[in-house]
Motif scaffolding. Structure first.
Motif, PDB file in Angstrom:
ATOM      1  N   SER A 224       0.830  -1.201   0.000  1.00 33.79           N
ATOM      2  CA  SER A 224       0.000   0.000   0.000  1.00 33.79           C
ATOM      3  C   SER A 224       0.870   1.258   0.000  1.00 33.79           C
ATOM      4  CB  SER A 224      -0.931  -0.007   1.211  1.00 33.79           C
ATOM      5  OG  SER A 224      -1.660   1.191   1.304  1.00 33.79           O
ATOM      6  N   ARG A 225       1.889   1.272   0.826  1.00 29.63           N
ATOM      7  CA  ARG A 225       2.784   2.429   0.870  1.00 29.63           C
ATOM      8  C   ARG A 225       3.509   2.615  -0.457  1.00 29.63           C
ATOM      9  NH1 ARG A 225       4.021   0.375   6.033  1.00 29.63           N
ATOM     10  NH2 ARG A 225       5.936  -0.553   5.210  1.00 29.63           N
ATOM     11  N   TYR A 226       3.941   1.506  -1.046  1.00 31.35           N
ATOM     12  CA  TYR A 226       4.634   1.589  -2.334  1.00 31.35           C
ATOM     13  C   TYR A 226       3.715   2.197  -3.391  1.00 31.35           C
ATOM     14  CZ  TYR A 226       6.637   0.109  -6.785  1.00 31.35           C
ATOM     15  OH  TYR A 226       7.133   0.097  -8.064  1.00 31.35           O
ATOM     16  N   ALA A 227       2.452   1.741  -3.421  1.00 30.95           N
ATOM     17  CA  ALA A 227       1.505   2.270  -4.401  1.00 30.95           C
ATOM     18  C   ALA A 227       1.307   3.772  -4.215  1.00 30.95           C
ATOM     19  CB  ALA A 227       0.173   1.536  -4.285  1.00 30.95           C
ATOM     20  N   ALA A 228       1.159   4.206  -2.975  1.00 29.62           N
ATOM     21  CA  ALA A 228       0.963   5.632  -2.707  1.00 29.62           C
ATOM     22  C   ALA A 228       2.186   6.443  -3.136  1.00 29.62           C
ATOM     23  CB  ALA A 228       0.676   5.848  -1.219  1.00 29.62           C
ATOM     24  N   GLU A 229       3.371   5.933  -2.860  1.00 28.92           N
ATOM     25  CA  GLU A 229       4.595   6.640  -3.231  1.00 28.92           C
ATOM     26  C   GLU A 229       4.735   6.755  -4.740  1.00 28.92           C
ATOM     27  OE1 GLU A 229       7.578   4.329  -1.359  1.00 28.92           O
ATOM     28  OE2 GLU A 229       7.084   5.006   0.686  1.00 28.92           O
ATOM     29  N   ARG A 230       4.417   5.676  -5.467  1.00 21.57           N
ATOM     30  CA  ARG A 230       4.518   5.706  -6.918  1.00 21.57           C
ATOM     31  C   ARG A 230       3.516   6.688  -7.520  1.00 21.57           C
ATOM     32  NH1 ARG A 230       8.896   3.759  -9.559  1.00 21.57           N
ATOM     33  NH2 ARG A 230       7.550   4.062 -11.358  1.00 21.57           N
ATOM     34  N   LEU A 231       2.305   6.704  -6.974  1.00 19.43           N
ATOM     35  CA  LEU A 231       1.306   7.644  -7.472  1.00 19.43           C
ATOM     36  C   LEU A 231       1.732   9.086  -7.221  1.00 19.43           C
ATOM     37  CD1 LEU A 231      -2.030   5.890  -6.418  1.00 19.43           C
ATOM     38  CD2 LEU A 231      -1.153   6.170  -8.742  1.00 19.43           C
ATOM     39  N   GLU A 232       2.286   9.345  -6.065  1.00 21.17           N
ATOM     40  CA  GLU A 232       2.730  10.700  -5.750  1.00 21.17           C
ATOM     41  C   GLU A 232       3.880  11.125  -6.659  1.00 21.17           C
ATOM     42  OE1 GLU A 232       3.480  10.247  -1.611  1.00 21.17           O
ATOM     43  OE2 GLU A 232       1.396  10.703  -1.029  1.00 21.17           O
ATOM     44  N   ARG A 233       4.732  10.190  -7.046  1.00 16.87           N
ATOM     45  CA  ARG A 233       5.811  10.499  -7.994  1.00 16.87           C
ATOM     46  C   ARG A 233       5.252  10.879  -9.353  1.00 16.87           C
ATOM     47  NH1 ARG A 233      10.162   5.713  -7.585  1.00 16.87           N
ATOM     48  NH2 ARG A 233      10.860   6.725  -9.515  1.00 16.87           N
ATOM     49  N   LEU A 234       4.068  10.341  -9.688  1.00 15.36           N
ATOM     50  CA  LEU A 234       3.394  10.704 -10.933  1.00 15.36           C
ATOM     51  C   LEU A 234       2.668  12.043 -10.823  1.00 15.36           C
ATOM     52  CD1 LEU A 234       1.794   7.351 -12.180  1.00 15.36           C
ATOM     53  CD2 LEU A 234       3.426   8.767 -13.434  1.00 15.36           C
ATOM     54  N   GLY A 235       2.590  12.581  -9.614  1.00 15.41           N
ATOM     55  CA  GLY A 235       1.908  13.844  -9.408  1.00 15.41           C
ATOM     56  C   GLY A 235       0.503  13.716  -8.873  1.00 15.41           C
ATOM     57  N   VAL A 236       0.083  12.503  -8.524  1.00 18.51           N
ATOM     58  CA  VAL A 236      -1.248  12.294  -7.968  1.00 18.51           C
ATOM     59  C   VAL A 236      -1.252  12.737  -6.505  1.00 18.51           C
ATOM     60  CG1 VAL A 236      -3.029  10.582  -7.401  1.00 18.51           C
ATOM     61  CG2 VAL A 236      -1.704  10.374  -9.521  1.00 18.51           C
ATOM     62  N   GLU A 237      -2.274  13.498  -6.120  1.00 20.73           N
ATOM     63  CA  GLU A 237      -2.446  13.887  -4.728  1.00 20.73           C
ATOM     64  C   GLU A 237      -3.245  12.793  -4.019  1.00 20.73           C
ATOM     65  OE1 GLU A 237      -4.020  17.837  -4.228  1.00 20.73           O
ATOM     66  OE2 GLU A 237      -3.103  18.509  -6.117  1.00 20.73           O
ATOM     67  N   VAL A 238      -2.591  12.021  -3.195  1.00 18.45           N
ATOM     68  CA  VAL A 238      -3.233  10.915  -2.483  1.00 18.45           C
ATOM     69  C   VAL A 238      -3.725  11.425  -1.132  1.00 18.45           C
ATOM     70  CG1 VAL A 238      -2.921   8.624  -1.489  1.00 18.45           C
ATOM     71  CG2 VAL A 238      -1.783   9.221  -3.643  1.00 18.45           C
ATOM     72  N   LYS A 239      -5.037  11.314  -0.910  1.00 13.48           N
ATOM     73  CA  LYS A 239      -5.621  11.782   0.350  1.00 13.48           C
ATOM     74  C   LYS A 239      -6.379  10.635   0.995  1.00 13.48           C
ATOM     75  CE  LYS A 239      -6.045  16.586  -1.185  1.00 13.48           C
ATOM     76  NZ  LYS A 239      -4.997  17.104  -0.271  1.00 13.48           N
ATOM     77  N   THR A 240      -5.848  10.124   2.095  1.00 13.08           N
ATOM     78  CA  THR A 240      -6.516   9.065   2.842  1.00 13.08           C
ATOM     79  C   THR A 240      -7.284   9.674   4.020  1.00 13.08           C
ATOM     80  OG1 THR A 240      -4.502   8.706   4.134  1.00 13.08           O
ATOM     81  CG2 THR A 240      -4.825   7.325   2.184  1.00 13.08           C
ATOM     82  N   GLY A 241      -8.210   8.901   4.564  1.00 10.14           N
ATOM     83  CA  GLY A 241      -9.072   9.420   5.611  1.00 10.14           C
ATOM     84  C   GLY A 241      -9.953  10.548   5.100  1.00 10.14           C
ATOM     85  N   ALA A 242     -10.212  10.546   3.793  1.00 12.50           N
ATOM     86  CA  ALA A 242     -10.958  11.629   3.152  1.00 12.50           C
ATOM     87  C   ALA A 242     -12.297  11.093   2.653  1.00 12.50           C
ATOM     88  CB  ALA A 242     -10.159  12.223   1.997  1.00 12.50           C
ATOM     89  N   ALA A 243     -13.277  11.064   3.534  1.00 13.03           N
ATOM     90  CA  ALA A 243     -14.614  10.596   3.159  1.00 13.03           C
ATOM     91  C   ALA A 243     -15.343  11.681   2.380  1.00 13.03           C
ATOM     92  CB  ALA A 243     -15.411  10.216   4.399  1.00 13.03           C
ATOM     93  N   VAL A 244     -15.922  11.304   1.249  1.00 14.31           N
ATOM     94  CA  VAL A 244     -16.655  12.263   0.424  1.00 14.31           C
ATOM     95  C   VAL A 244     -17.976  12.603   1.104  1.00 14.31           C
ATOM     96  CG1 VAL A 244     -17.854  12.589  -1.772  1.00 14.31           C
ATOM     97  CG2 VAL A 244     -15.582  11.556  -1.724  1.00 14.31           C
ATOM     98  N   GLU A 245     -18.266  13.878   1.183  1.00 14.55           N
ATOM     99  CA  GLU A 245     -19.492  14.357   1.830  1.00 14.55           C
ATOM    100  C   GLU A 245     -20.533  14.846   0.829  1.00 14.55           C
ATOM    101  OE1 GLU A 245     -17.622  17.347   4.095  1.00 14.55           O
ATOM    102  OE2 GLU A 245     -16.776  15.986   5.586  1.00 14.55           O
ATOM    103  N   GLU A 246     -20.063  15.339  -0.305  1.00 12.34           N
ATOM    104  CA  GLU A 246     -20.990  15.865  -1.310  1.00 12.34           C
ATOM    105  C   GLU A 246     -20.276  15.951  -2.653  1.00 12.34           C
ATOM    106  OE1 GLU A 246     -23.908  19.767  -2.050  1.00 12.34           O
ATOM    107  OE2 GLU A 246     -22.494  19.716  -0.368  1.00 12.34           O
ATOM    108  N   ILE A 247     -21.037  15.680  -3.725  1.00 16.26           N
ATOM    109  CA  ILE A 247     -20.525  15.838  -5.083  1.00 16.26           C
ATOM    110  C   ILE A 247     -21.544  16.663  -5.864  1.00 16.26           C
ATOM    111  CG2 ILE A 247     -19.789  14.693  -7.212  1.00 16.26           C
ATOM    112  CD1 ILE A 247     -19.122  12.234  -5.563  1.00 16.26           C
ATOM    113  N   GLY A 248     -21.063  17.713  -6.520  1.00 14.68           N
ATOM    114  CA  GLY A 248     -21.942  18.547  -7.328  1.00 14.68           C
ATOM    115  C   GLY A 248     -21.465  18.616  -8.760  1.00 14.68           C
ATOM    116  N   GLU A 249     -22.048  19.522  -9.532  1.00 10.68           N
ATOM    117  CA  GLU A 249     -21.694  19.653 -10.949  1.00 10.68           C
ATOM    118  C   GLU A 249     -20.236  20.019 -11.148  1.00 10.68           C
ATOM    119  OE1 GLU A 249     -25.676  20.901 -13.452  1.00 10.68           O
ATOM    120  OE2 GLU A 249     -24.312  22.470 -12.765  1.00 10.68           O
ATOM    121  N   ASP A 250     -19.697  20.820 -10.261  1.00  7.69           N
ATOM    122  CA  ASP A 250     -18.338  21.306 -10.475  1.00  7.69           C
ATOM    123  C   ASP A 250     -17.513  21.324  -9.197  1.00  7.69           C
ATOM    124  OD1 ASP A 250     -19.653  23.318  -9.179  1.00  7.69           O
ATOM    125  OD2 ASP A 250     -19.462  24.798 -10.782  1.00  7.69           O
TER     126      ASP A 250
END
Length: 450
Positions: A224-250
């Motif tokens: 799991s840590r390796y996957a997160a590190e590789r994604l971050e090297r690609l520029g992906v912002e990895v946010k854990t403990g981040a439960a979605v509360e609402e999704i809208g049009e934009d």
């Protein structure tokens, strides 16, 4: 009428399979080879290799590369009939299925393998803003919205609006979410980077949201840590403990923060097909139907469930994961046992799942693989992932096409499935009707049963 009685009276029991996914198709092939009378019903005319669907969504492959007509796959089995249609309900008392167009199919033995659907955890209103990834249509929706977001960003002079349009949020840190986020990052940073003048796709924000404490909870913490590190090297912002509360049009709101977005993709949850709820048996919280060790639905004679619909437990009482390899093994085992049982009267043996490891790709020449204590990561795991997925594709032409496209993409960073056709005044990214992807013909409603 029990299947054995039908066999004695008519000479052949009527076996109906619902679903042409991994489990249903495997069962149909085995039963077809055994010479039994089989009818397979699916609402699509093709078998879809879902493990590579995220590559269709990110313009790496076209849908035709990973889909094969069900009739073509089963054409050698003259005793297998294929019906294009959607099952609305099952009447276990009358031993029949009713399709949405009113057609009624009787059965003596029923195998349910309808797969799974998206689960928005009680927020179905989010579906219009955040498409999931289960079908070709889903993949086309994600690809269209993602590519259009960059096109619309190119047309505006407002830096804030440019940044919003080039912000893509992926909800869910399982294998699908991880693979989508990594591929979207590669699409923006490598493939699109040289093609725009007004905006810089390399500055696109790819955000991966996971409500749990880490990505890929089905893997070890090290992987799991390796996957997160590789994604971050690609520029992906990895946010854990981040439960979605609402999704809208934009926008998407999580952990009290609202982030303006051009595209949101849902990869957070699945639920079993609602067909299971028509059986009149108790299901678990995700809609799965409890089955015994022989994959029979408890309390319903001659009705079996496999794949994502079945709550099948291992020797320790844990439910098996919703993986393609589980469905394939269940379909092959059940069909083999049914053929022996119906032909020879042999008792059916219990199903035992043999795990062949879990794998996920996390970017260019980076992947993880686990099987028990055996773990590999990096380039070797990526190479193994590629060989395994090419091998599992249906049809030699697909194996060849996908292999060549991957080789070309690896060398050039180019992606060939980026063409879009849309009417004048195309909708803003993430809103309104979707444009037609040019690599696939327009679909027309077809209620004809063939």
């Amino acid at each position: 009428m029990p299947a054995e009685a039908a066999l004695a009276e008519r000479g052949e029991p009527r076996i109906v399979i619902v679903g042409g996914g991994f489990g249903g198709l495997e069962a149909a092939k085995v039963l077809g080879k055994a010479g039994l009378e089989v009818t397979l019903v699916d609402r699509q005319n093709h078998h879809l290799f879902q493990p590579l669907l995220y590559q269709v969504a990110t313009a790496a492959l076209s849908a035709a590369d990973i889909a094969e007509p069900i009739r073509k796959i089963l054409r050698r089995h003259r005793n297998v009939r294929v019906i294009l249609g959607e099952v609305a309900r099952v009447d276990a008392d009358k031993r029949s299925l009713t399709l949405t167009d009113g057609m009624v199919l009787p059965y003596d033995v029923l195998i349910l393998a309808p797969g799974a659907a998206h689960s928005y955890f009680g927020h179905d209103e989010w579906a219009g803003f955040a498409p999931g990834l289960k079908t070709v249509e889903d993949a086309r929706a994600i690809r269209s919205r993602s590519l259009l977001a960059f096109e619309h960003a190119e047309k505006t002079d407002d830096p804030a609006e440019q940044q919003r349009l080039m912000t893509i949020a992926v909800v869910g840190g399982g294998p699908t979410g991880v693979e989508l986020a990594g591929s979207l990052a590669e699409l923006s940073r490598f493939t699109l980077a040289r093609d725009f003048r007004q905006v810089d796709p390399e500055k696109a924000r790819i955000i991966l949201l996971e409500a749990g404490p880490r990505l890929l909870s089905g893997f070890s913490e090290k992987m799991s840590r390796y996957a997160a590190e590789r994604l971050e090297r690609l520029g992906v912002e990895v946010k854990t403990g981040a439960a979605v509360e609402e999704i809208g049009e934009d926008f998407v709101r999580f952990s009290g923060e609202a982030v303006p977005t051009g595209v949101v993709v849902w990869a957070a949850g699945v639920a079993a097909s609602p067909l299971g709820r028509t059986l009149g048996v108790e299901t678990d919280r995700t809609g799965r139907v409890p089955v015994d060790e022989k994959l029979a639905v408890r309390g319903l004679p001659d009705v079996y469930a496999i794949g994502d619909l079945a709550r099948c437990e291992d020797e320790e009482g844990n439910p098996l994961p919703g993986l393609a390899q589980v469905a394939k093994q269940q379909g092959r085992h059940l069909a083999t046992q049914l053929a022996r049982h119906l032909r020879e009267g042999a008792p059916m043996s219990p199903f035992r799942y043999r795990g062949r490891g879990n794998t996920a790709i996390v970017g260019r020449h980076a992947a993880i693989f686990e099987q028990g204590s055996f773990k590999i990561k990096g380039w070797l795991a990526w190479l193994a992932w590629a060989f395994i997925h090419v091998y599992l594709l249906v049809g030699a032409q697909h194996r060849t096409q996908v292999s060549l496209q991957w080789l070309w993409r690896y060398v050039t960073y180019e992606r060939g499935a980026r063409l879009l056709t849309h009417p004048d005044g195309a909708p803003k990214a993430g809103k309104g009707p979707l444009p037609q992807a040019a690599d696939e013909p327009a679909r027309r409603p077809d209620r004809t049963v063939r």
